[in-house]
Scaffold this active site. Structure first.
Site, short mmCIF file in Angstrom:
data_model
loop_
_atom_site.label_atom_id
_atom_site.label_comp_id
_atom_site.label_asym_id
_atom_site.label_seq_id
_atom_site.Cartn_x
_atom_site.Cartn_y
_atom_site.Cartn_z
N ALA A 69 3.70 13.66 12.11
CA ALA A 69 3.22 15.00 12.42
C ALA A 69 1.91 15.26 11.69
O ALA A 69 1.66 14.73 10.61
CB ALA A 69 4.26 16.03 12.00
N GLY A 117 7.69 11.71 12.87
CA GLY A 117 7.88 12.07 14.27
C GLY A 117 7.61 10.93 15.21
O GLY A 117 8.21 10.86 16.30
N GLU A 120 10.72 9.08 15.31
CA GLU A 120 11.74 9.87 15.98
C GLU A 120 11.57 9.79 17.50
O GLU A 120 12.55 9.82 18.25
CB GLU A 120 11.70 11.31 15.48
CG GLU A 120 12.30 11.42 14.07
CD GLU A 120 12.14 12.78 13.42
OE1 GLU A 120 13.15 13.41 13.10
OE2 GLU A 120 10.98 13.21 13.23
N GLU A 140 9.81 11.45 5.26
CA GLU A 140 9.75 12.89 5.02
C GLU A 140 10.25 13.33 3.65
O GLU A 140 9.80 14.35 3.12
CB GLU A 140 10.53 13.63 6.11
CG GLU A 140 9.86 13.66 7.47
CD GLU A 140 10.17 12.45 8.34
OE1 GLU A 140 9.86 12.48 9.54
OE2 GLU A 140 10.73 11.45 7.80
N ASP A 344 -15.85 -12.59 -22.96
CA ASP A 344 -15.50 -12.18 -24.31
C ASP A 344 -16.19 -13.15 -25.27
O ASP A 344 -16.64 -14.23 -24.86
CB ASP A 344 -13.98 -12.20 -24.52
CG ASP A 344 -13.55 -11.23 -25.62
OD1 ASP A 344 -12.94 -10.19 -25.29
OD2 ASP A 344 -13.82 -11.51 -26.81
N VAL A 401 -14.59 -2.98 -24.10
CA VAL A 401 -14.40 -3.42 -25.49
C VAL A 401 -13.74 -2.30 -26.28
O VAL A 401 -13.42 -1.24 -25.75
CB VAL A 401 -15.75 -3.85 -26.13
CG1 VAL A 401 -16.38 -4.98 -25.33
CG2 VAL A 401 -16.71 -2.69 -26.27
N TYR A 660 -1.64 11.27 -11.09
CA TYR A 660 -1.91 9.84 -11.04
C TYR A 660 -2.24 9.25 -12.41
O TYR A 660 -2.03 8.06 -12.63
CB TYR A 660 -3.07 9.56 -10.08
CG TYR A 660 -2.73 9.63 -8.62
CD1 TYR A 660 -1.42 9.44 -8.17
CD2 TYR A 660 -3.71 9.87 -7.67
CE1 TYR A 660 -1.10 9.49 -6.83
CE2 TYR A 660 -3.40 9.92 -6.31
CZ TYR A 660 -2.11 9.73 -5.90
OH TYR A 660 -1.80 9.77 -4.56
#
Length: 716
Positions: A69, A117, A120, A140, A344, A401, A660
């Site tokens: 939907a 939907g 469905e 849903e 590194d 770093v 998040y």
């Protein structure tokens, strides 16, 4: 052509097979908005009034079937009164019921994603053919609701109530192999063969090899279980789902109740049962929060897309500083197809970084998400280096770093001299001002912050931080790279701590104040976890690293001395002094031992009470409500300050950053949505009860003005 609209068209071939083609004009995907639903109703009506049709295929002209939907339209239904909402749901049911009642076989040709939907609609058909690359599902519950167009009634009858509960409560998108195994689809074929296979199914019905009437009768009738069978199915499902969903998310448990009742009813009564439960959820606060999150997520992705639209892609990246964070950045970049140099100065650090990346790739192979060959190829995209030999070909560098301003400035100035004039330089700093770090750079316009969260492979957020001299081109390229890594970038302006850590440290400060008043950190942790946080503040500090928090706290205190500076030692200072750095060295607030999978297991040790005793200055009785208020008020007010000071551009970006970045409880919808739901006046009144605790608990003048005028952060 017996019907043609802007979203749906119907054609009948010479053999009498009708094809209903979904193709929403002006959109890249098909979705059920009012236009599509209305046209589908007209298309089905046209089918009913057309003679000599032998069967119907429902198909898509786009790469997806139907994504679900249109949530921006669909959620306006939630604001209707109960009976009006019920009527809307009945109208949708009527369309799908008409499809189920057509006097000939119906087949859904699922060429791509079919969700909500869209699925469905597929369930309303007699048969389903699925492309091997497609996914289907009923997600849903992730919006705080459950399927409302017949999905909670038809799916249990098709695949069994236990499987249906797992599909719907989990909300996952199911691959073709799983869908076929559970019986949700009748055939899996290559995407190019979906329509042909659907046509073949209809022919099998016409040849008498398949009986769609018998299938319909079985799926419409109540399901028959003995009381003991029914009890065993649903008690087992409730136990598993309840443990995962928790008390803050009512949709999974209510859909189980709806399915349990519905399987004993005929189709019409079961659909009414679905409607009643759906309305209850749609009117609740959790659905409002989770829908708001979905819309906010869409908004921040659009914003990021606008930033990245004109950016040239990053073809070669580099990360400075190996180890856990550097290895995580390298893994994420290489796993998403952008090769990366990991540099590194210490061979042992490179080994650690490569080991971290290799461990993550091996995990993907073990879980079946990557083949060994693909993992090996991606791992080869990480090139370890002790020198800057290949940096002249790098498009973007991530400096990762140690969190020390002098060291970072030195490393940034050094690498700037080794890259091309148009390469972008970024810093994975968590708190240090980008404007400050840019002061010794020759090309500050090509420099910005790119703050990843640990663990990099799990945390979706990347803060992209604009310094005073950062160019739009630098932001655009960094945002584009974050997206290419599969991350959600949020662009923020520069200040100590940026958005997420600036908001997090007042939360930690609230915790430290309670510790000084003799609070039990285990009780605080349990209270906040019960409230919905993934971990309490003491455990979170251990995971972040007490040493990291100590140094960041100093930066924040210097940046905001009026409210983030504290007198004397607090709990973090005390643990730092004793080199109890948390998970990284096995002891912090808790002690840690490796479990059988090698992951750190949290253990409480009584000695910590004696260790923290010197920072306790009083003994205060705190209720659960006190603990929640004292933790949440500073966090919410600081989030507001970030919006008021334009550190973050919108309420949506602020709230998604917290969800998040630090796991703010999703059922609350983010700090600003939480304030809107509570009401700003109620929040200001609550904060005033704790005003004796200092400026962290003092709402801003603008908050008070908004409260007086009943304004909200998300508007009407």
């Amino acid at each position: 052509m017996i019907f043609e609209g802007q979203a749906v068209k119907v054609a009948v071939d010479d053999a009498g097979v009708a094809t209903v083609t979904l193709d929403l004009v002006g959109e890249s995907v098909n979705k059920f908005n009012s236009l599509t639903l209305g046209e589908l109703a007209k298309a089905v009506d046209a089918l009913k009034h057309t003679a000599d049709i032998k069967g119907v295929i429902f198909s898509s002209a786009k790469d997806v079937f139907v994504v679900g939907a249109d949530i921006t339209e669909f959620t306006t239904w939630f604001k209707l009164d109960d009976e009006e909402l019920a009527d809307k749901l009945r109208d949708a049911h009527a369309i799908f019921n008409t499809i189920s009642d057509l006097p000939y076989p119906t087949v859904a040709a699922i060429n791509g994603i079919a969700l909500g939907g869209g699925m469905e609609l597929c369930l309303a058909c007699d048969y389903r053919v699925m492309a091997d690359t497609a996914k289907i599902g009923l997600p849903e519950t992730q919006l705080g609701i459950y399927p409302g167009w017949g999905g909670s009634v038809r799916l249990p009858r098709l695949i069994g109530p236990d499987n249906a509960c797992e599909w719907i409560c989990g909300g996952a998108q199911k691959r073709s192999a799983d869908a076929f195994k559970d019986g949700a689809v009748d055939a899996v074929v290559p995407a190019t063969k979906v329509n042909d296979s659907a046509r073949h199914l209809i022919q099998q019905v016409l040849d008498g090899k398949l009986d769609y009437h018998a299938r319909r009768a079985e799926l419409r009738a109540p399901m028959v279980f003995s009381p003991i069978e029914k009890m065993m199915i649903f008690e087992s499902v409730r136990g598993v789902v309840g443990a995962k969903a928790g008390k803050h998310y009512p949709a999974p448990m209510l859909v189980i109740k709806t399915i349990e009742k519905g399987i004993s009813q005929d189709m019409e009564k079961a659909l009414d049962t679905e409607i009643k439960g759906f309305i209850k959820l749609a009117k609740g606060p959790v659905a409002k929060s989770l829908v708001n999150l979905f819309l906010s997520d869409q908004q921040i992705k659009k914003i990021a897309g606008k930033y990245a639209k004109n950016a040239t892609p990053v073809k070669q990246a580099a990360v400075l500083g190996a180890g856990i964070m550097g290895g995580g950045v390298a893994y994420q970049s290489a796993s998403r197809g952008t090769p990366i140099i990991m540099k590194d100065i210490r061979p042992e650090a490179l080994e650690l970084g490569l080991s971290e990346a290799n461990k993550l790739f091996n995990g993907q192979v073990e879980r079946g998400r990557l083949t060994t060959d693909k993992a090996f190829k991606a791992m080869n995209g990480i090139v370890p280096a002790l020198s800057y030999g290949e940096f002249e070909h790098v498009d973007l560098v991530v400096e990762a770093v140690v969190e020390n301003v002098k060291i970072k400035k030195s490393v940034l100035a050094e690498v700037e001299s080794k890259i091309t004039d148009d390469a972008i330089l970024t810093s994975n700093t968590s708190t240090i001002s980008i404007t400050e770090l840019a002061k010794d750079l020759k090309r500050p316009e090509n420099f910005c912050g790119m703050h990843f969260f640990n663990p990099v492979h799990r945390m979706p957020l990347v803060e992209v931080i604009r310094g005073e001299k950062t160019s739009d081109a630098a932001i655009a390229k960094t945002v584009a790279y974050a997206q290419a890594m599969g991350k959600t970038p949020v662009v923020v302006n520069d200040c100590p701590g940026f958005l997420v850590n600036r908001v997090l440290f007042p939360y930690f400060a609230g915790f430290s104040l309670m510790m000084q008043e003799g609070a039990d950190f285990q009780v605080v942790d349990k209270t906040m976890e019960k409230f919905g946080w993934p971990m309490g503040p003491a455990y979170l500090l251990d995971v972040v690293g007490v040493d990291t928090a100590f140094h960041a706290d100093q930066v924040m205190a210097e940046g905001f001395p009026d409210r983030m500076k504290h007198e004397g030692k607090n709990a973090v200072d005390r643990l730092f002094e004793l080199e109890r750095f948390g998970q990284k060295n096995g002891k912090g607030f808790y002690t840690y031992e490796a479990d059988r999978r090698g992951k750190p297991k949290k253990i409480f040790n009584d000695e910590i009470n004696e260790i923290l005793a010197p920072v306790v200055t009083s003994q205060t009785e705190l209720s659960e409500d006190d603990i929640i208020a004292r933790m949440m008020i500073p966090l919410c007010i600081e989030t507001v300050r970030c919006v008021e000071e334009n550190i973050v551009a919108s309420a949506a970006e602020a709230d998604m950053g917290l969800i998040y970045g630090i796991g703010f409880p999703p059922y609350l919808g983010g700090a600003l949505h939480y304030l809107d739901q509570m009401g700003l006046q109620a929040f200001c009144d609550l904060a005033d009860k704790y005003s004796h605790l200092g400026k962290l608990y003092e709402p801003t003048a603008k908050m008070r003005a908004m409260a007086t005028n009943n304004y909200t952060y998300y508007g009407a």
